[in-house]
Structure formats: structure tokens, C-alpha cells
Design a protein around this motif. Sequence first.
Motif, PDB file in Angstrom:
ATOM      1  N   LEU A 126       5.449   6.810  -1.199  1.00  0.00           N
ATOM      2  CA  LEU A 126       6.843   6.999  -0.801  1.00  0.00           C
ATOM      3  C   LEU A 126       7.003   8.049   0.306  1.00  0.00           C
ATOM      4  O   LEU A 126       8.103   8.498   0.591  1.00  0.00           O
ATOM      5  N   CYS A 127       5.883   8.472   0.909  1.00  0.00           N
ATOM      6  CA  CYS A 127       5.973   9.510   1.945  1.00  0.00           C
ATOM      7  C   CYS A 127       6.503   8.903   3.233  1.00  0.00           C
ATOM      8  O   CYS A 127       6.497   7.677   3.408  1.00  0.00           O
ATOM      9  N   PRO A 128       6.952   9.740   4.206  1.00  0.00           N
ATOM     10  CA  PRO A 128       7.519   9.213   5.463  1.00  0.00           C
ATOM     11  C   PRO A 128       6.526   8.429   6.288  1.00  0.00           C
ATOM     12  O   PRO A 128       6.939   7.685   7.178  1.00  0.00           O
ATOM     13  N   ASN A 129       5.196   8.570   6.004  1.00  0.00           N
ATOM     14  CA  ASN A 129       4.211   7.827   6.781  1.00  0.00           C
ATOM     15  C   ASN A 129       4.112   6.370   6.364  1.00  0.00           C
ATOM     16  O   ASN A 129       3.395   5.587   6.974  1.00  0.00           O
ATOM     17  N   ARG A 130       4.750   6.006   5.262  1.00  0.00           N
ATOM     18  CA  ARG A 130       4.686   4.629   4.730  1.00  0.00           C
ATOM     19  C   ARG A 130       5.276   3.654   5.745  1.00  0.00           C
ATOM     20  O   ARG A 130       6.362   3.869   6.268  1.00  0.00           O
ATOM     21  N   GLU A 131       4.514   2.562   6.004  1.00  0.00           N
ATOM     22  CA  GLU A 131       4.999   1.540   6.923  1.00  0.00           C
ATOM     23  C   GLU A 131       5.859   0.556   6.133  1.00  0.00           C
ATOM     24  O   GLU A 131       5.403  -0.074   5.184  1.00  0.00           O
ATOM     25  N   ILE A 132       7.081   0.425   6.492  1.00  0.00           N
ATOM     26  CA  ILE A 132       8.032  -0.422   5.759  1.00  0.00           C
ATOM     27  C   ILE A 132       7.852  -1.866   6.205  1.00  0.00           C
ATOM     28  O   ILE A 132       7.954  -2.175   7.390  1.00  0.00           O
ATOM     29  N   PRO A 133       7.591  -2.822   5.253  1.00  0.00           N
ATOM     30  CA  PRO A 133       7.382  -4.230   5.637  1.00  0.00           C
ATOM     31  C   PRO A 133       8.687  -4.875   6.079  1.00  0.00           C
ATOM     32  O   PRO A 133       9.775  -4.502   5.628  1.00  0.00           O
ATOM     33  N   GLN A 134       8.542  -5.842   6.958  1.00  0.00           N
ATOM     34  CA  GLN A 134       9.696  -6.577   7.451  1.00  0.00           C
ATOM     35  C   GLN A 134       9.799  -7.895   6.661  1.00  0.00           C
ATOM     36  O   GLN A 134       8.869  -8.699   6.646  1.00  0.00           O
ATOM     37  N   HIS A 135      10.889  -8.143   5.991  1.00  0.00           N
ATOM     38  CA  HIS A 135      11.077  -9.346   5.165  1.00  0.00           C
ATOM     39  C   HIS A 135      11.687 -10.451   5.988  1.00  0.00           C
ATOM     40  O   HIS A 135      12.697 -10.235   6.678  1.00  0.00           O
TER      41      HIS A 135
END
Length: 712
Positions: A15-24
Motif C-alpha cells: 500500500l506504499c506510494p510506490n505501488r503501481e496502480i493497475p488500469q482496469h
Amino acid sequence: MKSEVDQCRNNSECLCPNREIPQHMPFPKDTFAKDPKFNHLVHSNDYPTRPEEQILQASVADLQSRKAALQSSSQRLHALRNSYHNQIDRINAELKSQKRTTLLVEDAIRVRKRLLSPVRRLPTEILRHIFLSTVEHIPLRIAELDEAESWSFKDPPSMLWTIELVCQQWRIAIVNYPRLWSYVSIRIPPHDTGVSIPLHLPRLAVQLDRAQLHTLSIALYPGLALNRISTSVPDYLIHLLFPYARRIKSLDLILPYKHIHSLSFLVKRMSSLTHLTISTPSAPEISDADLSSGEPAPLFQHCAQLQTVSFVDVHAPISRFALPWHTIISLSTACSYHPRRRSLALGILPREIYLILKESLELRQCSFNVRMGSGPTDIHGFTVLTAPRLQHLELVFPVQQGGALLQLLEKISLPSLVSLSISTKAIYPVTWASHYIFASVVDTIERWKCPLQRIEYLRGDVGGDDLARLVRETKTTLSALELNEVVMSKTAVVLDINHHCSEADILLESILEHLSIVSLTTLRMRGDELSKDWANGDVFAALVNAVERSQCPLEELEYQRGFTEYEDVIRLVGATNNTLKSLSLIRITSYNMAIYLVDALSVSRSPNGPLLAPHLHTLVLTGCVHRSTEARTFSARAYVEMVRSRYAEAPFRKLHIGWEPESDECPLSDAVRELGLIQTELRNLAPEVLFTHGIIEEDEDEQKDSEEEGED
């Protein structure tokens, strides 16, 4: 080896800011209505077959699994968003904390810089000298637009009370320096204010106490309006000043006569008084018919050390006040300008001046506003009076009353006079004194046989022969001659040695050719700014001839609005080579002359010859400052080279160049660029040289005339 950032991006649980958020992205199978295999079932009420039922059940199970995955991903994204919100809140809190800390650090820096301020290193003597420059005790005179032609007076600023609150060091420096508190201004309020003791009286007492034993300078002036019923200065002020009377050295009284007379008890104790100024806050209250009646008030007769006396708007001072005239060495009478005062009746009569000079045997310097009177006030029957010690005399007279001046000059003799200033005052600025006034002044100077060194004559008609007589009479002593706004006799043009134009050229040349100015150190000839004519080169040549013939120690020359030949300028510089310090050639009309002069003054142009004008430190050139007649280009190189070449032997202190455009001139932008280049070069080469420059714009009237000629 993967970095920590890459590991966070690939970890779906992080859950850190470095996490790459997936695109749905939605899949086509997510929408059942668009599946062509089931169109017949969507648009009918038929029951699916067994194979279709198995496919649909498998699809539902798959979509259920996909829904669960999406819900799980949404929960993680919600958690991530909450984590981001928490971090943003922590960041905002940290920013606020850092802002508060930054303010504290800035305040700490400011405090420490204040501790390092150069002002803290100033010794007490310098601080006191600075504080002394803020002290004012004479009120500002403001004209009241009423029929009484009266004045109101604004309190002078009192900065000491504010300065002493800055810090303990400044307070000690101020409080323990009596001279600062010795300048006292006292505003006299009306008697019907309803206050028994004014509010400013305690502060006044503190100021007098802080002055300790230092001599005092006192100014008494009225408030907004003295009560007409009041006839005296309040008793509490007299009682307050009485213990300090023997220490009063300078006294300024801006009061009506009746209030001044009420100070007799106080003035009798002013044994140290040396400077006295008496001024009336309203129009004079006496007529010429009253001069012979009554005795002067013996108010200041006991002030045995009185040396300097000034009267402002005081009618008949010698008839008003009995002074110890035998001790006075400086005396002046003046008339303040009031916008509603339409007459020129203010001033004192020749008879009054005669009596003052007769009584003041030690008088060295005096200034009088002279006027004619009515009745038996002339001095035709008086004998010639000699004032043996008078050295400086200034006389101002109404332009319509020149007879008063001549009447006075006829009856006095000043064998020790070294400075004489005569000027006129007029309601209309285009009025000049008649030529016989100047002629009579010259006659008087010839009769006095005095060692005149300085003569100033303002606004009058001047004859060429009289001017030549004047300079001839004072040829061995005269060092400064100023003729301002004078008119040459029998001409309609303005002359100044100062003003001249083409119609006066012949007359001016004849005057210069007959002048012998062996002691002259300063000579200024300025052209009329309103005239479109220019003096020809013969005028400047005649001026150079007079300088060469006289061999005078000329130090400063200013020549304005005239044609000058380069050869004549070089002759002038050569004739004054050992004395010339300042040369100003203004509104030059001679192309090439300026730049040729710059070349001549450069050491590099004559490496084997002697340096030209070795004492010259100020050069002013305005007008045609171009490089060549053909191209008329303006180049900075010659001026910079001149300063550089003279820097070691004869450095400049001031250089001014004024560029005047012509119709076929180089572009204005080029001239501005070159002037800026000179400034940059000199700033690096000789920063101590004061360099100024400007663009001389063509007069609007001249520009209009040139446009009209172009149309014709």
C-alpha cells in the motif's frame, strides 16, 4: 537485483506510494447483450437448450469469479486511497510545522543580522550628528487666502521624542546631549482655549531641563489664530522661560507687535542674545505718516552681544525697535511673498536704511528691500554717509520704484564693499528696470572706489558702455560677474551673459572687445531658451579674444546656444590652460567641433606634446556631438578613449554628453546604445567619474515651424 521501488510496484498487497496502480478495462464478454450466440434467446422467450444452458452456467460462474476479483481489487484500492489520504494529512501537517519553523529561523536570522548592523558600530558622536540634522524649530509659513493677507504656521516636526524610544543606546545618546534639546519651538495658543495650562507645557519643561546649561534657540509663533482680544504672550510662558533667559542665544519672534512688547520683562535678562529675527504674521500695521510719531520700543537695547538681526515683513524697523546698533554686524530685511498681496509697498524707506547704516558702525553684511514712501521721508537733504566696514550689500527694489534705490546710493559711500547684489521685484515677470538704474549703479561703484570682487544684477536694462565701465573699474578685483535676465539697451532681445541672440550680436561683440577681465574666474553666457536664433561664431571669438587679452585665471566657462568654431575653442583652452577646471559647451551647432575637441583632449593624440588643460576635471558637451559631417554617426569610442588617456595624469570627475537629434541624424536607438556603452565602459574603467547623458528633444514650436516649412 530488483530495487525496492520495483518490488513495491509488483507487490499487489503493498500500500506504499510506490505501488503501481493497475488500469482496469472491461472485456467484451462482460456485456451479455452483445454476444451474437445468444441473440435469439435475448429477443425471445425460448428456453435455452442443454448445451446452451451449460455454456450460460459456465459463463455465470466465470463472471462471478471476475466480480469477486474486482471487489477484492476495489477493497485494496480503497485501502490504498486511505493510505494516501493519511500520508497527505501527514505531509500537510509536516508542511505547516516546517512553515512555523521557517518563520522562527527567519526571525532568528533577522535578529542576528540586526546585531551585526553597521549602525551599532557608529560612535555616539556620529549618532548625535545625525540626530542633530533632524532638529527643526522654525515653523513652516503658510499663506492664508483671506483679505487680511495673513499667515498660518505649521508646527515643525519633533523627531527627538520618537528617536529616543528606538533603543536604550539611542536614548542615552540623545538625552545626554544638551545641544539637541536647545532648539525650542513654542506655539502660543489663543487665550480663550479654556485650558489653564496647555498640554504641551510639561514636555516643554522636560526639553528645557534636558538642554542643561547649553545656549538656547527659541522660536515663538502663533497657533491657528491668536485671539484678537489678546495683547500679550501668556504669563505662564514668560514664567517658564524666565529662569533660562540668560542662556537664550537665538530668538525668533513671529508675533504681532503688541505680543512682542509684552516680552520686555523677559528680554531684559537675555544678556547672551546674539541672533534676533522678528517677523509679523500679518500685513504691516503702520503707515509712512506714523514714522515721525512715537519713540522706538527699547525692548532689546540691553542685549549687548546682539550681532545678527533679521526683519521679515516689518515696516520701519528702526522706528519700531531700539536695538544696540553699534554691536550688529549682519542685518537683513525681507518681504515674504503672499499670493493675495497685490501691491509692492512692503520694504523699508531709504531714510530708514540711511539711519540704520548711520547707527550701525560695525555692520559688515546687510540686505534690504527698498521702497519709495509718501510724505517727508526722503533723504535729499542728508549728507553722504560712509559705512567703512560694510563688505556685502544686497538691495531689492520694486521695478517701478528705481528712484528709491538711486536716492539711497547717492547718499552712501562703501569703500570696503567686496560683494554687491541688486535685483528687482515685479508683479509682472516681463518688466525690467530701466537702463539708467544700471548706469547709476556703475556711477556709484566708480565713486566708491571699492575692491569689488562679486557683482550680481538681476532683471534690468543694461547699456554696453556701462557694462564696459563696470568691468574696467573693477578689473583688478572682480572675480565673478553675474548678469541674470538683463536686456541690452535699445534692443528688444534678451541678454544674459546669460541671454543673447542674433540681433544683439554686434552689440555683444563690441562689449566683449572692450572688456578687460584680468581677475575673472567664472564666465557664463547662456542663450535665450525661447529664442530660435543662434549667436554667430563671432560672439564666441570675441569672448575668446577678451580672455586672451586679459589673461584672466578663468576656471569655469559655460557657453550655451551659440555657434563655436573648433579653432576658437582650442584658443580658449590654450589661453586658460593652467587654470581651466570646468568647460561646458551647451546646444552646440558646429558639426565636428565636439568630437575634434575630444580628440585634442586625448593624450594619445599628442603623445610627445604637453597635456592640454591639465586641470580640467569637468566637461559638458550637448548638441552636435557627432563623429563626422558626412555620416553624422555618434560613436562612444572617442569619449571613452579621452577619459582613459587622461586617467593617470588628469582624471575627470564629471562628464556629461547631451545628444541632440537632427532630421537626417543617426537613429535614436543608435545614439541611446552608444551613450549606454560609454556609461558601461566608464563604470569599468573609472568608476569615480560621474557620467551623465541625455537626449535633447527639439522644441515643440521649432518642430512645428520646421513642419510648416516642409509643407511649403
